[in-house]
Design an enzyme around this catalytic site. Structure first.
Site, PDB file in Angstrom:
ATOM      1  N   ASP A   1       1.537  -0.843  -0.015  1.00  0.00           N
ATOM      2  CA  ASP A   1      -0.304  -0.432  -0.018  1.00  0.00           C
ATOM      3  C   ASP A   1       0.750   1.076   0.656  1.00  0.00           C
ATOM      4  O   ASP A   1       0.567   2.010  -1.182  1.00  0.00           O
ATOM      5  CB  ASP A   1      -0.492  -0.615   0.870  1.00  0.00           C
TER       6      ASP A   1
ATOM      7  N   HIS B   1      -5.027  -3.304   6.025  1.00  0.00           N
ATOM      8  CA  HIS B   1      -4.278  -3.370   4.730  1.00  0.00           C
ATOM      9  C   HIS B   1      -5.469  -4.364   3.972  1.00  0.00           C
ATOM     10  O   HIS B   1      -5.802  -4.995   4.213  1.00  0.00           O
ATOM     11  CB  HIS B   1      -3.062  -5.233   4.565  1.00  0.00           C
TER      12      HIS B   1
HETATM   13  P1  NAX Z   1      -2.192 -18.022  -3.768  1.00  0.00           P
HETATM   14  O1  NAX Z   1      -3.235 -18.402  -3.985  1.00  0.00           O
HETATM   15  O2  NAX Z   1      -1.649 -18.728  -5.148  1.00  0.00           O
HETATM   16  O3  NAX Z   1      -1.134 -18.894  -2.891  1.00  0.00           O
HETATM   17  C1  NAX Z   1      -1.431 -19.813  -1.734  1.00  0.00           C
HETATM   18  C2  NAX Z   1      -0.625 -20.654  -1.448  1.00  0.00           C
HETATM   19  O4  NAX Z   1       0.027 -21.101   0.309  1.00  0.00           O
HETATM   20  C3  NAX Z   1      -1.185 -22.202  -2.197  1.00  0.00           C
HETATM   21  O5  NAX Z   1      -0.118 -22.546  -3.198  1.00  0.00           O
HETATM   22  C4  NAX Z   1      -1.843 -22.712  -1.082  1.00  0.00           C
HETATM   23  O6  NAX Z   1      -1.845 -23.775  -1.611  1.00  0.00           O
HETATM   24  C5  NAX Z   1      -0.636 -22.143   0.470  1.00  0.00           C
HETATM   25  N1  NAX Z   1      -1.434 -22.179   1.897  1.00  0.00           N
HETATM   26  C6  NAX Z   1      -2.265 -22.568   1.963  1.00  0.00           C
HETATM   27  N2  NAX Z   1      -2.587 -22.578   3.358  1.00  0.00           N
HETATM   28  C7  NAX Z   1      -1.558 -23.004   3.782  1.00  0.00           C
HETATM   29  C8  NAX Z   1      -1.424 -22.902   4.707  1.00  0.00           C
HETATM   30  N3  NAX Z   1      -1.763 -23.446   5.898  1.00  0.00           N
HETATM   31  N4  NAX Z   1       0.445 -22.906   5.208  1.00  0.00           N
HETATM   32  C9  NAX Z   1       0.985 -23.224   3.720  1.00  0.00           C
HETATM   33  N5  NAX Z   1       0.605 -22.826   2.819  1.00  0.00           N
HETATM   34  C10 NAX Z   1      -0.553 -22.615   2.692  1.00  0.00           C
HETATM   35  O7  NAX Z   1      -2.522 -16.584  -3.681  1.00  0.00           O
HETATM   36  P2  NAX Z   1      -1.062 -15.482  -3.177  1.00  0.00           P
HETATM   37  O8  NAX Z   1      -1.617 -15.022  -5.133  1.00  0.00           O
HETATM   38  O9  NAX Z   1       0.732 -16.392  -3.780  1.00  0.00           O
HETATM   39  O10 NAX Z   1      -1.329 -14.991  -2.440  1.00  0.00           O
HETATM   40  C11 NAX Z   1      -0.979 -15.505  -1.133  1.00  0.00           C
HETATM   41  C12 NAX Z   1      -1.961 -14.770   0.164  1.00  0.00           C
HETATM   42  O11 NAX Z   1      -1.869 -12.766   0.047  1.00  0.00           O
HETATM   43  C13 NAX Z   1      -2.948 -14.480   0.462  1.00  0.00           C
HETATM   44  O12 NAX Z   1      -3.717 -14.031   0.955  1.00  0.00           O
HETATM   45  C14 NAX Z   1      -3.590 -13.056  -0.789  1.00  0.00           C
HETATM   46  O13 NAX Z   1      -5.224 -12.416  -0.434  1.00  0.00           O
HETATM   47  C15 NAX Z   1      -2.661 -12.254   0.556  1.00  0.00           C
HETATM   48  N6  NAX Z   1      -2.390 -11.269  -0.445  1.00  0.00           N
HETATM   49  C16 NAX Z   1      -1.547  -9.834   0.144  1.00  0.00           C
HETATM   50  C17 NAX Z   1      -1.014  -9.145   0.577  1.00  0.00           C
HETATM   51  C18 NAX Z   1      -0.943  -7.364   0.894  1.00  0.00           C
HETATM   52  O14 NAX Z   1      -0.440  -6.325   0.696  1.00  0.00           O
HETATM   53  N7  NAX Z   1      -0.841  -8.137   2.700  1.00  0.00           N
HETATM   54  C19 NAX Z   1      -1.267  -8.458  -1.107  1.00  0.00           C
HETATM   55  C20 NAX Z   1      -0.994  -9.992  -2.029  1.00  0.00           C
HETATM   56  C21 NAX Z   1      -1.761 -10.052  -2.130  1.00  0.00           C
HETATM   57  O15 NAX Z   1      -3.691 -10.240  -2.051  1.00  0.00           O
END
Ligand code: NAX
Length: 328
Positions: A161, A189
């Site tokens: 952000d 966020h």
């Molecule tokens: P993806 O769905 O591409 O990848 C997430 C991965 O995490 C998957 O491979 C899944 O199997 C794994 N996973 C889920 N639960 C898990 C656990 N308990 N232990 C280990 N691995 C686990 O998502 P991606 O685009 O990489 O985003 C990841 C997260 O970042 C999401 O929650 C998303 O909302 C968040 N974000 C946060 C941002 C921020 O500024 N704070 C911005 C970007 C993003 O939106």
């Protein structure tokens, strides 16, 4: 050669993971003289574990000189062992028809377990960055689940952000991003965050005076930064990944190596400053030095800012109330 730093990353086979791991292994996060050991954690299902193997094969194929070791895991108790840095990226995404409340609870389970694992097996100095959404509340849950670790070690990512706001301000003012200092993004966020450039300077001069367009601030800038994530999803069909990974690198790099007097935004546990109740993980301006952050204090808060800061706080308090029963 320096002793390798152990970096645990959850969600390692996801989108952000794919943009993040190669940059960590190439030295962009901790320095070009700092070897790293990657401890990559994914959920214990065949598909993500298979995908993780593929990512690890690619990491191998880069022959990064700084990659001193790498291991894949299917649980945090093993994956967080002795971790110096933990990037908690994996989270439960919102499924079709899923209520916000249910999403919060599903993630609360994940971050309770991960907080406990950090408490049990990570380095006592572990620096934790939560990226997975809802990032502030997930960080709060992990912090509360790790009573033996210092609360200050738990942070949430507001840096994306902050960077988004910086770019918008650079475009509006016609000044280079690198020349803009003292920007703050307060709060959660989420679209309620409050990007605030009242104190920002360019070459020592006030950026607010330079822009001189308060209507733009309230009607264009603030909503644009708040809704940027949604705009990326609409354009790309996928959520921000490379920019999120970049922000995670910026966050940890500055925390570990220092911000050289510059203000950066981190989601950190409040100490009660600025009327934000103690313990709430909230975006604050900080400067970093010698591996520690310290909050920029005593900034004047005008009436409009107070309203904005309270609105994003109210959302965080509502999230916190929604998971309170799980935290005992
Ligand atoms: P993806 O769905 O591409 O990848 C997430 C991965 O995490 C998957 O491979 C899944 O199997 C794994 N996973 C889920 N639960 C898990 C656990 N308990 N232990 C280990 N691995 C686990 O998502 P991606 O685009 O990489 O985003 C990841 C997260 O970042 C999401 O929650 C998303 O909302 C968040 N974000 C946060 C941002 C921020 O500024 N704070 C911005 C970007 C993003 O939106």
């Amino acid at each position: 050669m320096k002793k390798p730093v152990r970096v645990a990353v959850t969600g390692a086979a996801g989108q952000i993971g794919y943009s993040l791991l190669f940059r960590i292994a190439s030295g962009e996060m901790l320095g070009k003289d700092q070897p790293v050991i990657l401890q990559l954690v994914e959920v214990p299902f065949e598909k993500p574990q298979q995908a993780l193997k593929g990512v690890m094969m690619e990491l191998e194929d880069c022959a990064f000189p700084l990659l001193a070791g790498m291991e894949g895991f299917d649980n945090p108790q093993a994956g967080f062992k002795d971790a110096d840095i933990a990037l908690l990226v994996g989270a439960r995404p919102r499924g079709p028809g899923m209520e916000r409340k249910d999403l919060l609870l599903e993630n609360a389970k994940i971050f309770t377990e991960q907080g406990k694992a950090l408490n049990d097996v990570a380095s006592r100095d572990v620096k934790v960055l939560v990226v997975g959404n809802p990032a502030n509340t997930n960080a709060y849950i992990a912090m509360k689940s790790a009573p033996d670790l210092p609360a200050k070690n738990f942070t949430a990512m507001l840096r994306l952000d902050h960077n988004r706001a910086l770019s918008q301000l650079a475009a509006k003012s016609g000044k280079p991003v690198a020349d803009i200092e003292k920007l703050v993004v307060w709060g959660n966020h989420s679209p309620t965050m409050y990007p605030d450039y009242r104190f920002a300077t360019v070459g020592g001069a006030s950026l607010k005076d330079l822009i001189g367009d308060e209507a733009w601030n309230r009607d264009t800038f603030i909503p644009k930064v708040g809704k940027r994530g949604a705009a990326i999803i609409e354009a790309r069909g996928l959520s921000s990944a490379a920019s999120a990974a970049n922000a995670a690198i910026d966050h940890i790099r500055d925390w570990v190596l220092g911000s050289n007097g510059k203000w950066v935004t981190m989601g950190i546990p409040s100490d009660g400053s600025y009327g934000i109740p103690e313990g709430v993980i909230y975006g604050f301006p900080v400067v970093t030095q010698n591996g520690e952050y310290s909050m920029v204090r005593d900034l004047p808060i005008d009436e409009y800012s107070r309203t904005m800061m309270d609105k994003t706080l109210a959302e965080l308090e509502e999230e916190r109330a929604g998971v309170a029963h799980l935290l005992g």
